[in-house]
Write a protein that holds these residues in place. Structure first.
Motif, mmCIF file in Angstrom:
data_model
loop_
_atom_site.group_PDB
_atom_site.id
_atom_site.type_symbol
_atom_site.label_atom_id
_atom_site.label_comp_id
_atom_site.label_asym_id
_atom_site.label_seq_id
_atom_site.Cartn_x
_atom_site.Cartn_y
_atom_site.Cartn_z
ATOM 1 N N TRP A 170 -1.661 5.196 -8.010
ATOM 2 C CA TRP A 170 -2.076 4.602 -6.259
ATOM 3 C C TRP A 170 -3.155 5.078 -5.890
ATOM 4 O O TRP A 170 -4.122 4.904 -5.274
ATOM 5 C CB TRP A 170 -1.502 5.733 -5.367
ATOM 6 C CG TRP A 170 0.282 5.668 -5.519
ATOM 7 C CD1 TRP A 170 0.851 4.366 -6.215
ATOM 8 C CD2 TRP A 170 0.891 6.020 -4.739
ATOM 9 N NE1 TRP A 170 2.204 4.483 -5.702
ATOM 10 C CE2 TRP A 170 2.185 5.383 -5.251
ATOM 11 C CE3 TRP A 170 1.406 6.909 -3.903
ATOM 12 C CZ2 TRP A 170 3.626 6.341 -4.895
ATOM 13 C CZ3 TRP A 170 3.018 7.864 -3.672
ATOM 14 C CH2 TRP A 170 3.955 7.103 -4.286
ATOM 15 N N GLY A 171 -3.980 6.017 -7.258
ATOM 16 C CA GLY A 171 -5.123 6.319 -6.808
ATOM 17 C C GLY A 171 -5.440 7.563 -7.913
ATOM 18 O O GLY A 171 -4.833 7.465 -8.797
ATOM 19 N N CYS A 188 -15.851 6.395 -1.707
ATOM 20 C CA CYS A 188 -15.719 5.884 -0.518
ATOM 21 C C CYS A 188 -14.417 6.336 -0.225
ATOM 22 O O CYS A 188 -12.934 6.377 -0.944
ATOM 23 C CB CYS A 188 -15.861 4.371 -0.601
ATOM 24 S SG CYS A 188 -14.881 2.928 -1.661
ATOM 25 N N ASP A 189 -13.937 5.314 1.384
ATOM 26 C CA ASP A 189 -12.699 6.049 2.241
ATOM 27 C C ASP A 189 -11.667 5.222 1.664
ATOM 28 O O ASP A 189 -10.611 6.210 1.315
ATOM 29 C CB ASP A 189 -12.562 5.282 3.725
ATOM 30 C CG ASP A 189 -13.656 6.473 4.419
ATOM 31 O OD1 ASP A 189 -14.306 7.663 3.608
ATOM 32 O OD2 ASP A 189 -13.777 5.374 5.685
ATOM 33 N N GLN A 190 -11.160 3.810 0.884
ATOM 34 C CA GLN A 190 -10.490 2.818 0.575
ATOM 35 C C GLN A 190 -10.032 3.742 -0.511
ATOM 36 O O GLN A 190 -9.277 3.565 -1.224
ATOM 37 C CB GLN A 190 -11.595 1.657 0.118
ATOM 38 C CG GLN A 190 -11.597 1.062 1.681
ATOM 39 C CD GLN A 190 -13.149 1.500 2.284
ATOM 40 O OE1 GLN A 190 -13.654 2.302 1.501
ATOM 41 N NE2 GLN A 190 -13.083 1.463 3.143
ATOM 42 N N GLU A 191 -10.834 4.515 -1.207
ATOM 43 C CA GLU A 191 -10.455 4.879 -2.789
ATOM 44 C C GLU A 191 -9.717 6.174 -2.370
ATOM 45 O O GLU A 191 -8.780 6.814 -3.401
ATOM 46 C CB GLU A 191 -11.395 5.459 -3.717
ATOM 47 C CG GLU A 191 -11.897 4.404 -4.079
ATOM 48 C CD GLU A 191 -13.216 4.741 -5.375
ATOM 49 O OE1 GLU A 191 -13.757 3.339 -5.391
ATOM 50 O OE2 GLU A 191 -13.951 4.811 -5.809
ATOM 51 N N HIS A 192 -9.501 6.885 -0.981
ATOM 52 C CA HIS A 192 -8.788 8.526 -0.505
ATOM 53 C C HIS A 192 -7.326 7.768 -0.690
ATOM 54 O O HIS A 192 -7.217 6.390 -0.137
ATOM 55 C CB HIS A 192 -9.618 8.524 0.214
ATOM 56 C CG HIS A 192 -10.495 9.978 0.177
ATOM 57 N ND1 HIS A 192 -10.462 11.227 -0.775
ATOM 58 C CD2 HIS A 192 -11.763 9.653 0.357
ATOM 59 C CE1 HIS A 192 -11.915 11.781 -0.686
ATOM 60 N NE2 HIS A 192 -12.283 10.451 -0.302
ATOM 61 N N LEU A 193 -6.002 8.590 -0.695
ATOM 62 C CA LEU A 193 -4.794 8.265 -1.017
ATOM 63 C C LEU A 193 -4.356 8.400 0.726
ATOM 64 O O LEU A 193 -4.840 8.829 1.829
ATOM 65 C CB LEU A 193 -3.912 9.244 -1.184
ATOM 66 C CG LEU A 193 -4.429 9.880 -2.453
ATOM 67 C CD1 LEU A 193 -3.539 10.739 -3.184
ATOM 68 C CD2 LEU A 193 -4.087 8.093 -3.887
ATOM 69 N N PRO A 194 -3.955 6.732 1.112
ATOM 70 C CA PRO A 194 -3.063 6.455 2.809
ATOM 71 C C PRO A 194 -2.262 7.547 3.595
ATOM 72 O O PRO A 194 -1.724 8.090 1.956
ATOM 73 C CB PRO A 194 -3.216 5.493 2.968
ATOM 74 C CG PRO A 194 -3.383 5.275 1.916
ATOM 75 C CD PRO A 194 -3.796 6.081 0.784
ATOM 76 N N MET A 195 -2.866 8.500 3.820
ATOM 77 C CA MET A 195 -1.340 9.841 4.930
ATOM 78 C C MET A 195 -0.771 9.095 6.151
ATOM 79 O O MET A 195 -1.331 8.916 6.559
ATOM 80 C CB MET A 195 -1.497 10.791 4.300
ATOM 81 C CG MET A 195 -2.809 11.883 3.106
ATOM 82 S SD MET A 195 -2.724 13.178 3.307
ATOM 83 C CE MET A 195 -3.965 13.644 2.169
ATOM 84 N N MET A 236 0.956 -1.535 0.009
ATOM 85 C CA MET A 236 -0.064 -0.131 0.001
ATOM 86 C C MET A 236 0.794 1.173 -0.096
ATOM 87 O O MET A 236 1.705 0.914 0.584
ATOM 88 C CB MET A 236 -0.513 0.090 1.670
ATOM 89 C CG MET A 236 -1.302 0.782 1.476
ATOM 90 S SD MET A 236 -2.862 0.821 2.856
ATOM 91 C CE MET A 236 -1.700 1.425 4.209
ATOM 92 N N LEU A 269 2.020 4.642 0.306
ATOM 93 C CA LEU A 269 1.915 6.104 1.978
ATOM 94 C C LEU A 269 2.049 7.215 1.197
ATOM 95 O O LEU A 269 3.144 7.212 0.967
ATOM 96 C CB LEU A 269 2.278 4.893 2.752
ATOM 97 C CG LEU A 269 1.867 4.900 3.677
ATOM 98 C CD1 LEU A 269 2.442 4.060 5.117
ATOM 99 C CD2 LEU A 269 0.317 5.366 4.860
ATOM 100 N N ILE A 298 -7.248 15.481 -0.652
ATOM 101 C CA ILE A 298 -8.792 14.764 -1.017
ATOM 102 C C ILE A 298 -9.230 15.204 -0.766
ATOM 103 O O ILE A 298 -9.949 14.061 -2.496
ATOM 104 C CB ILE A 298 -9.247 15.291 1.243
ATOM 105 C CG1 ILE A 298 -8.607 14.616 2.120
ATOM 106 C CG2 ILE A 298 -11.205 14.437 0.891
ATOM 107 C CD1 ILE A 298 -8.834 14.235 3.684
ATOM 108 N N ALA A 342 -12.985 9.522 -5.520
ATOM 109 C CA ALA A 342 -12.712 8.961 -4.428
ATOM 110 C C ALA A 342 -14.793 8.380 -3.849
ATOM 111 O O ALA A 342 -14.901 9.368 -3.953
ATOM 112 C CB ALA A 342 -12.445 8.468 -2.990
#
Lengths: 233, 233
Positions: free
Chosen positions: B229-230, B30-37, B1, B3, B23, B28
């Motif tokens: 990643w997105g 849903c949550d899961q399509e947003h970039l993890p940071m 994943m 980050l 954001i 996106a």
């Protein structure tokens, strides 16, 4: 240096909203007087509500990874601005060296005295899990669950915020509140951190709304102030 | 994943603003399509501008600690939503396994073609360091420094945002822009991430404003999209 940990990304706008409130609740004249935070904005955490309701992917391993990461970063306390994730509060707490604040404790403690019937605005998962109902009854409140149509509107409101569609989220929330207003509700607890983002854009509400994001932010700043890490406004 | 790492807290409202823009720039549902940071909101980092101008505490050790922490968390790219901190870009880049996006490159690349004179709205430290002037001249622009009174207003605007006094910050920014408008400026680059927070509340500006927070957010999302990643909006 004391560090506040935030297990976030559930959803990301709610995490940003939570951080913003912590900053606004902190008395600071310059950067250095604000609370340092490590924020794990872990958006890829599997959907909490779906896991509770219909056996979707278990988010616990991802939640535990986030808690472990924050502990490795040396955080001294953890806040989780997602109500549904508190379904797994016990195992998260057990695996964390840093204490974890409880969003439901903070929210229920903020309910005004003198009301009895408290509507719970939350994900289906939170309602099915039942931790809000338990906490409310323990304090002498009577939890009021939205009807089927209102709950559908609340779920749609939450999904719309997660997708960045704020105008749509406000329309859904407004319909749900109108339905609850006909059921002798004195106050509602916004027991999902997406809902306050919609509520902020609401022209007015038919009853008082207690905001779980704001109450968790208050609890976080209070925790910090009690330990001399910073000051509150 | 994958980050995204954010070295923030300089100041905290600017960090929240940056996250919000990432954001909003991400497509996106849903949550899961947003970039993890992972966000290191390290508010206690010594004042960058003061260190550059009058030998205040060197922030480089704190900045390097933040970069090391983000790398230990496994981030794949780092964004630093603080222009003044880019005075130390070279040593930070040297000590980071993850690439670090450059806020000045992103901002200067966003300047409209056809303008020549570009005002630089920034901390005294950023102006003394001179990295904006160098980057602007390299692209054929003529940097315009605010006069003494206007620079005093810009510094006051930045300090007011850091202290959460948004109304005061807007008044200071407005005065500085009025002074610059009398100097044949075609566009200004807001080369301090506090200034866009004031500018958002400004009724109008006498010339176009390029926003370093927004451009760094765009560069971050573009970096993520290029690597799959997105998606961008």
């Amino acid at each position: 240096m004391a560090l506040v940990g935030v297990l976030g990304g559930m959803g990301p706008l709610a995490t940003v909203d939570f951080m913003h409130r912590v900053i606004c609740l902190t008395r600071a004249r310059c950067d250095q007087e604000h609370l340092p935070m490590i924020v794990a904005n872990l958006t890829r955490t599997p959907d909490r509500s779906r896991a509770i309701i219909d056996g979707g992917t278990d988010p616990l391993p991802a939640l535990l990874d986030g808690i472990a990461l924050l502990n490795r970063c040396g955080v001294d306390v953890i806040a989780i601005p997602c109500n549904s994730a508190h379904h797994w509060y016990a195992p998260l707490r057990e695996h964390s060296a840093a204490p974890i604040l409880h969003i439901v404790d903070a929210s229920v403690a903020a309910l005004p005295a003198g009301v009895r019937r408290v509507a719970v605005l939350a994900t289906g998962g939170t309602l099915v899990s039942g931790f809000y109902q338990t906490a409310l009854r323990a304090r002498g409140f009577e939890p009021v669950m939205p009807g089927v149509a209102a709950q559908r509107d609340i779920a749609a409101c939450i999904a719309a915020v997660k997708a960045g569609k704020i105008a749509a989220s406000v329309r859904c929330l407004s319909r749900a509140l109108d339905a609850l207003a006909r059921r002798d509700v004195g106050v509602a607890v916004m027991g999902c951190t997406e809902i306050p983002i919609a509520a902020r854009a609401l022209p007015d509400a038919p009853f008082a709304l207690v905001d779980s994001t704001q109450e968790l932010a208050r609890a976080t700043v209070a925790h910090a102030v009690e330990r001399g890490w910073g000051r509150a406004v």
